[in-house]
Design a protein around this motif. Structure first.
Motif, mmCIF file in Angstrom:
data_model
loop_
_atom_site.group_PDB
_atom_site.id
_atom_site.type_symbol
_atom_site.label_atom_id
_atom_site.label_comp_id
_atom_site.label_asym_id
_atom_site.label_seq_id
_atom_site.Cartn_x
_atom_site.Cartn_y
_atom_site.Cartn_z
ATOM 1 N N MET A 81 -0.787 20.852 2.863
ATOM 2 C CA MET A 81 0.582 21.239 2.770
ATOM 3 C C MET A 81 1.307 20.052 2.164
ATOM 4 N N PRO A 82 2.254 20.264 1.270
ATOM 5 C CA PRO A 82 2.790 21.306 0.796
ATOM 6 C C PRO A 82 1.638 22.187 0.007
ATOM 7 N N PRO A 83 1.371 23.373 0.105
ATOM 8 C CA PRO A 83 0.339 24.097 -0.420
ATOM 9 C C PRO A 83 0.080 24.192 -2.046
ATOM 10 N N THR A 84 0.437 23.064 -2.604
ATOM 11 C CA THR A 84 0.374 22.899 -4.034
ATOM 12 C C THR A 84 -0.511 21.576 -4.452
ATOM 13 N N HIS A 85 -1.224 21.889 -5.352
ATOM 14 C CA HIS A 85 -2.322 20.638 -5.645
ATOM 15 C C HIS A 85 -2.256 20.489 -7.229
ATOM 16 N N SER A 86 -1.028 20.378 -7.924
ATOM 17 C CA SER A 86 -1.113 20.231 -9.245
ATOM 18 C C SER A 86 -0.474 18.625 -9.654
ATOM 19 N N SER A 87 -1.112 18.501 -10.581
ATOM 20 C CA SER A 87 -0.699 17.197 -11.136
ATOM 21 C C SER A 87 -0.715 16.810 -12.812
ATOM 22 N N SER A 88 0.119 16.060 -13.379
ATOM 23 C CA SER A 88 -0.111 16.258 -14.987
ATOM 24 C C SER A 88 0.374 14.588 -15.133
ATOM 25 N N ASP A 89 -0.092 14.597 -16.717
ATOM 26 C CA ASP A 89 0.367 13.108 -17.295
ATOM 27 C C ASP A 89 1.677 13.186 -17.730
ATOM 28 N N PHE A 90 2.240 14.314 -17.717
ATOM 29 C CA PHE A 90 3.390 14.601 -18.360
ATOM 30 C C PHE A 90 4.660 14.705 -17.494
ATOM 31 N N GLY A 91 4.778 14.070 -16.344
ATOM 32 C CA GLY A 91 5.665 14.245 -15.596
ATOM 33 C C GLY A 91 5.558 15.369 -14.735
ATOM 34 N N GLN A 92 6.520 15.633 -13.764
ATOM 35 C CA GLN A 92 6.523 16.737 -12.695
ATOM 36 C C GLN A 92 6.255 18.021 -13.113
ATOM 37 N N ILE A 93 5.353 18.830 -12.511
ATOM 38 C CA ILE A 93 5.225 20.428 -12.761
ATOM 39 C C ILE A 93 6.570 21.000 -11.937
ATOM 40 N N ALA A 94 7.168 21.800 -12.357
ATOM 41 C CA ALA A 94 8.221 22.597 -11.785
ATOM 42 C C ALA A 94 8.068 23.156 -10.397
ATOM 43 N N GLU A 95 6.653 22.880 -10.026
ATOM 44 C CA GLU A 95 6.061 23.417 -8.757
ATOM 45 C C GLU A 95 6.462 22.550 -7.589
ATOM 46 N N ALA A 96 5.970 23.072 -6.454
ATOM 47 C CA ALA A 96 6.279 22.172 -5.352
ATOM 48 C C ALA A 96 5.527 20.999 -5.435
ATOM 49 N N PRO A 97 6.340 19.956 -5.289
ATOM 50 C CA PRO A 97 5.991 18.505 -5.526
ATOM 51 C C PRO A 97 4.773 18.229 -4.431
ATOM 52 N N PRO A 98 3.792 17.750 -4.576
ATOM 53 C CA PRO A 98 2.774 17.034 -3.555
ATOM 54 C C PRO A 98 3.280 15.887 -2.800
ATOM 55 N N LEU A 99 2.852 15.549 -1.633
ATOM 56 C CA LEU A 99 3.100 14.332 -0.990
ATOM 57 C C LEU A 99 2.714 13.291 -1.773
ATOM 58 N N THR A 100 3.170 12.142 -2.140
ATOM 59 C CA THR A 100 2.634 11.014 -2.432
ATOM 60 C C THR A 100 1.901 10.345 -1.335
ATOM 61 N N ASP A 101 0.994 9.565 -1.869
ATOM 62 C CA ASP A 101 0.111 8.588 -0.882
ATOM 63 C C ASP A 101 1.075 7.714 -0.040
ATOM 64 N N GLN A 102 2.180 7.144 -0.304
ATOM 65 C CA GLN A 102 3.206 6.436 0.211
ATOM 66 C C GLN A 102 3.878 7.347 1.374
ATOM 67 N N GLU A 103 4.111 8.589 1.042
ATOM 68 C CA GLU A 103 4.742 9.663 2.003
ATOM 69 C C GLU A 103 3.657 10.036 3.257
ATOM 70 N N ILE A 104 2.344 10.131 2.990
ATOM 71 C CA ILE A 104 1.452 10.513 3.759
ATOM 72 C C ILE A 104 1.173 9.280 4.752
ATOM 73 N N ILE A 105 1.179 8.023 4.171
ATOM 74 C CA ILE A 105 0.997 6.827 4.986
ATOM 75 C C ILE A 105 2.313 6.616 5.861
#
Ligand code: HEC
Length: 404
Positions: A81-105
């Motif tokens: 959760m959030p149920p999306t698992h995308s990343s890109s070298d070109f900034g954010q994808i308009a999809e649900a943003p994943p949690l960052t490591d800092q947010e999980i910590i």
């Protein structure tokens, strides 16, 4: 439940990585709900876990959030959760943003510290701003939704005839019951398409001659939307097809939605187009996990708005990269846990310019072994590409923009 439905091969690795990072962060003061956790909930969870969201719980108060803290701990640590698992070298994808490591910590620190509340919040956390759109058409199914067991998802297709050439700039849908209509995919069928060729149960995709995917929509997330001065022209006589994912509740409930289109009277200076790549002749031997690559060198420069990958249940990872003429390679998109039930809107928040002679490459990893839920109750068998739901597909559609 979807979290167990499809090959989350990355789940256990993600868990280890985070567990290893945590101790070195131990010196910072412990996070509290008001200052550290509420903003994460608002940004990352409330699109779905608000009072009328598609998610099962409401996370808008300290008390309501903490009621589910053990599940939240597991779901966020495993990156389910959030149920999306995308990343890109070109900034954010308009999809649900994943949690960052800092947010999980921060979440883990908050739980370890015994759920400190901080300054109590006066009001429930409010969700992200909803944008207003004009419904243009309400789709009503012919018969009420039959009662079905909880958890059995299916796809419902609705067609909207396009009576005159339409210059589209955005599409979204507003379901009557967001918990029932969980997401939707948009397609255009060119005039004269034989709709009988479209598989009845598209299972996230309609592959038929003359049918082009445009993109996807999911509740709470940025809508399918073209950049300024860009329109997608749907010719007169076409059909707009909406395939909506229905999650029955067990009760008879409406699957209606209104289709919200924004369009311009004149074509815009930039034309949005779909360029498709596919491999429709492959086999995945039992107990193997092959990578299938499709791609092409672009002779003309292109502006990439988004990517629309298509695959089914054997697929685990989808990645897209661009190699520029100087051999520099950058990741366009990486979906580390493809799940056909959770396909989102993979548009770039800013369009990506691809120079002439750049090579675009798309890699699809298929798991025809015990990592795939299709093999949960049987021994793996050879899988072939094809239209049946137990077949596989390997397609990438690019939403690009060109000056007219
Ligand atoms: C795109 C919408 C969406 C977002 C964003 C989202 N969730 Fe969920 N979540 C769901 C849905 C839908 C389910 C129910 C899963 C199912 O029905 O298979 C769920 C289930 C859960 C569950 C219950 C899992 C279980 O085992 O029963 C927890 C806990 C959870 N989400 C936590 C979170 C947290 C924490 C966040 C934010 C960091 C978050 N979710 C963001 C849609 C979302």
């Amino acid at each position: 439940m979807f979290t167990k439905a499809v090959i989350p091969a990355a789940a256990s690795t993600a868990l280890l990585t985070i567990a290893a990072i945590t101790p070195s962060q131990g010196t910072s003061p412990s996070p509290n709900f008001a200052e550290d956790i509420a903003p994460i909930i608002q940004k990352n969870c409330l699109p779905c876990h608000g009072p009328n969201g598609i998610g099962p719980f409401d996370f808008t108060t300290y008390r309501k959030f903490n009621q589910h803290i053990e599940l939240i701990r597991i779901q966020t640590l495993s990156r389910n959760m959030p149920p999306t698992h995308s990343s890109s070298d070109f900034g954010q994808i308009a999809e649900a943003p994943p949690l960052t490591d800092q947010e999980i910590i921060a979440l883990q620190g908050y739980i370890r510290a015994g759920l400190p509340e901080g300054q109590p919040l006066l009001n429930p956390i409010s969700g992200p701003q909803k944008h207003e759109t004009q419904p243009t058409k309400v789709f009503k199914p012919n018969s009420p939704l039959p009662s079905r067991a909880e958890g059995v998802m299916y796809w419902q297709t609705a067609t909207f005839p396009v009576a005159e050439a339409t210059h589209l700039t955005s599409i979204s849908i507003t379901p009557e019951n967001p918990r029932i209509v969980r997401s939707a995919q948009f397609y255009v069928a060119s005039p004269g398409t034989n709709l009988k060729l479209i598989p009845v149960n598209p299972n996230t995709l309609i592959t038929a001659p003359g049918v082009t995917p445009l993109g996807a929509w999911a509740p709470g997330f940025p809508t399918w939307k073209l950049p300024p001065k860009t329109s997608f022209t749907i010719p007169k006589g076409s059909l707009l097809i909406v395939a909506s994912k229905i999650q029955p509740s067990g009760r008879s409930q409406s699957t209606n939605f209104s289709l919200n289109l924004t369009k311009t009277t004149q074509p815009q200076p930039n034309a949005a187009e779909i360029v498709s790549f596919r491999n429709s002749n492959f086999e995945i031997p039992a107990n193997e996990a092959p990578v299938i690559t499709i791609g092409k060198t672009f002779t003309q420069p292109a502006t990439l708005i988004g990517l629309i990958p298509k695959a089914r249940f054997y697929c685990g990872v989808i990645s897209a990269k661009v190699t520029e003429p100087n051999q520099k390679t950058r990741k366009l998109l990486e979906l580390d846990r493809w799940n056909p039930f959770w396909t989102g809107n993979y548009q770039f928040t800013k369009p990506v310019n691809v120079p002439a002679q750049a090579r675009l490459e798309f890699n699809f990893t298929y798991y025809n072994d015990d990592r795939c839920s299709m093999n949960e109750f049987r021994d793996p068998e050879t899988v072939v590409s094809g239209p049946r739901w137990e077949d596989e597909v390997c397609e990438m559609h690019l939403l690009i923009s060109r000056p007219r």
